[in-house]
Design a protein around this motif. Structure first.
Motif, PDB file in Angstrom:
ATOM      1  N   ILE A 157      -1.454  51.968  56.571  1.00 35.36           N
ATOM      2  CA  ILE A 157      -2.058  51.236  55.454  1.00 35.36           C
ATOM      3  C   ILE A 157      -3.041  52.098  54.651  1.00 35.36           C
ATOM      4  CG2 ILE A 157      -3.539  49.276  54.839  1.00 35.36           C
ATOM      5  CD1 ILE A 157      -0.687  48.483  55.536  1.00 35.36           C
ATOM      6  N   MET A 200      -1.724  53.507  51.431  1.00 36.10           N
ATOM      7  CA  MET A 200      -1.671  52.563  50.314  1.00 36.10           C
ATOM      8  C   MET A 200      -3.060  52.354  49.718  1.00 36.10           C
ATOM      9  SD  MET A 200       0.968  49.682  51.812  1.00 36.10           S
ATOM     10  CE  MET A 200       0.853  48.703  50.307  1.00 36.10           C
ATOM     11  N   CYS A 204       4.457  51.669  50.655  1.00 34.58           N
ATOM     12  CA  CYS A 204       4.788  50.329  51.136  1.00 34.58           C
ATOM     13  C   CYS A 204       6.276  50.243  51.487  1.00 34.58           C
ATOM     14  CB  CYS A 204       4.434  49.298  50.068  1.00 34.58           C
ATOM     15  SG  CYS A 204       4.629  47.582  50.579  1.00 34.58           S
ATOM     16  N   ASN A 252       8.038  49.621  55.258  1.00 36.42           N
ATOM     17  CA  ASN A 252       8.998  48.544  55.505  1.00 36.42           C
ATOM     18  C   ASN A 252      10.333  49.061  56.021  1.00 36.42           C
ATOM     19  OD1 ASN A 252       8.048  45.731  54.782  1.00 36.42           O
ATOM     20  ND2 ASN A 252       7.394  46.806  52.937  1.00 36.42           N
ATOM     21  N   PHE A 306       7.144  43.125  50.189  1.00 40.04           N
ATOM     22  CA  PHE A 306       6.127  43.903  49.476  1.00 40.04           C
ATOM     23  C   PHE A 306       4.838  43.109  49.241  1.00 40.04           C
ATOM     24  CE2 PHE A 306       9.757  46.513  47.637  1.00 40.04           C
ATOM     25  CZ  PHE A 306       9.446  47.629  48.384  1.00 40.04           C
ATOM     26  N   MET A 320       2.296  42.625  52.300  1.00 34.25           N
ATOM     27  CA  MET A 320       1.751  43.910  52.742  1.00 34.25           C
ATOM     28  C   MET A 320       0.835  44.502  51.679  1.00 34.25           C
ATOM     29  SD  MET A 320       3.721  47.290  54.207  1.00 34.25           S
ATOM     30  CE  MET A 320       4.392  46.355  55.584  1.00 34.25           C
ATOM     31  N   PHE A 321       1.225  44.378  50.417  1.00 35.56           N
ATOM     32  CA  PHE A 321       0.354  44.877  49.348  1.00 35.56           C
ATOM     33  C   PHE A 321      -0.944  44.094  49.299  1.00 35.56           C
ATOM     34  CE2 PHE A 321      -1.286  44.614  45.036  1.00 35.56           C
ATOM     35  CZ  PHE A 321      -1.472  45.954  44.747  1.00 35.56           C
TER      36      PHE A 321
END
Length: 259
Positions: free
Chosen positions: A153, A156, A183, A187, A201, A204-205
């Motif tokens: 993470i 991101m 991302c 996945n 998406f 998670m975003f």
């Protein structure tokens, strides 16, 4: 490339009579102001491209036979010659170096006026998103769902921080693409999703956004939609739709439901 480089290479851009777009005191640049400045700025960027093209790529001369009687071009011959010249110039593709000059010139223009385009005071959606993200991060919201990818993470989050810090729409677009590239990688290669879409998406975003706790995410998206070139915006339209959905979720989030 910096200002000194551009003054040296393209001195005419920075003459006092050509600075009306670089000196921004006369324009209302707040994003919420209803004005046509985005289109004006895009138009000015196109003018800069024309200027640079003339500086670096002089137009090729198209030969036209002279009139047999006078040895000079008649009016109709001049018009034909001009038309042939325009057609020849249309067929010429800009080389990569020239495209790089275009990109740097437009980026420099945005850096010069970014503080005017982006007022320092965040608006209400920005504040709401920031407060919600800060509270959810403190309460470890949804952390158990992302324990398997928690070490990925930060990639991101780093891209989101770059998105906020960039002063050019092109830079912001590249940063948001970088974020969603990470991302997508998570996945596909970590969670084994063969064809991740919005359902994979968005959550998670949103989680990465909470970890980053953005100060001005709503304004940044508005900036991108206003000032990014239309053709380039098509490349990030899907990602922008996910960001907008995440922002909407956070704006309407009821903190009282989380203990």
């Amino acid at each position: 490339m910096n200002r000194r480089f551009f003054i040296k290479r393209f001195p005419n851009i920075f003459k006092p009579e050509n600075k009306h777009f670089l000196q921004t005191d006369d324009h209302p640049f707040k994003l919420e102001a209803k004005c046509d400045f985005p289109s004006q700025l895009k138009k000015y960027a196109e003018h800069l491209k024309v200027f640079i093209r003339k500086e670096l790529m002089p137009e090729k001369n198209v030969s036209t036979p002279l009139s047999k009687k006078s040895g000079k071009l008649s009016a109709s011959e001049k018009e034909k010659r001009a038309e042939a010249q325009r057609e020849a110039n249309k067929k010429e593709n800009d080389p990569p170096l020239l495209e790089a000059y275009f990109e740097e010139t437009v980026n420099y223009l945005y850096r010069r006026i970014y503080h005017k385009l982006f007022p320092p005071d965040p608006n209400d959606p920005d504040l709401k998103i920031y407060v919600v993200c800060r509270n959810l991060k403190e309460k470890n919201y949804e952390k158990s769902k992302y324990e398997d990818v928690d070490k990925f993470i930060p990639e991101m989050v780093e891209a989101l921080m770059e998105f906020e810090s960039q002063t050019c729409p092109n830079g912001k677009a590249e940063a948001i693409l970088k974020c969603f590239s990470s991302c997508n990688w998570i996945n596909v290669y970590v969670r084994g999703k063969t064809d991740p879409g919005m359902d994979e998406f968005l959550p998670m975003f949103t989680y990465a956004l909470i970890q980053q706790t953005p100060m001005r995410m709503s304004s940044n998206i508005e900036f991108l939609k206003l000032y990014l070139d239309d053709k380039k915006f098509q490349n990030v339209s899907f990602q922008v739709s996910i960001v907008e959905a995440a922002c909407e979720f956070l704006i309407n989030f009821d903190l009282s439901t989380v203990k």
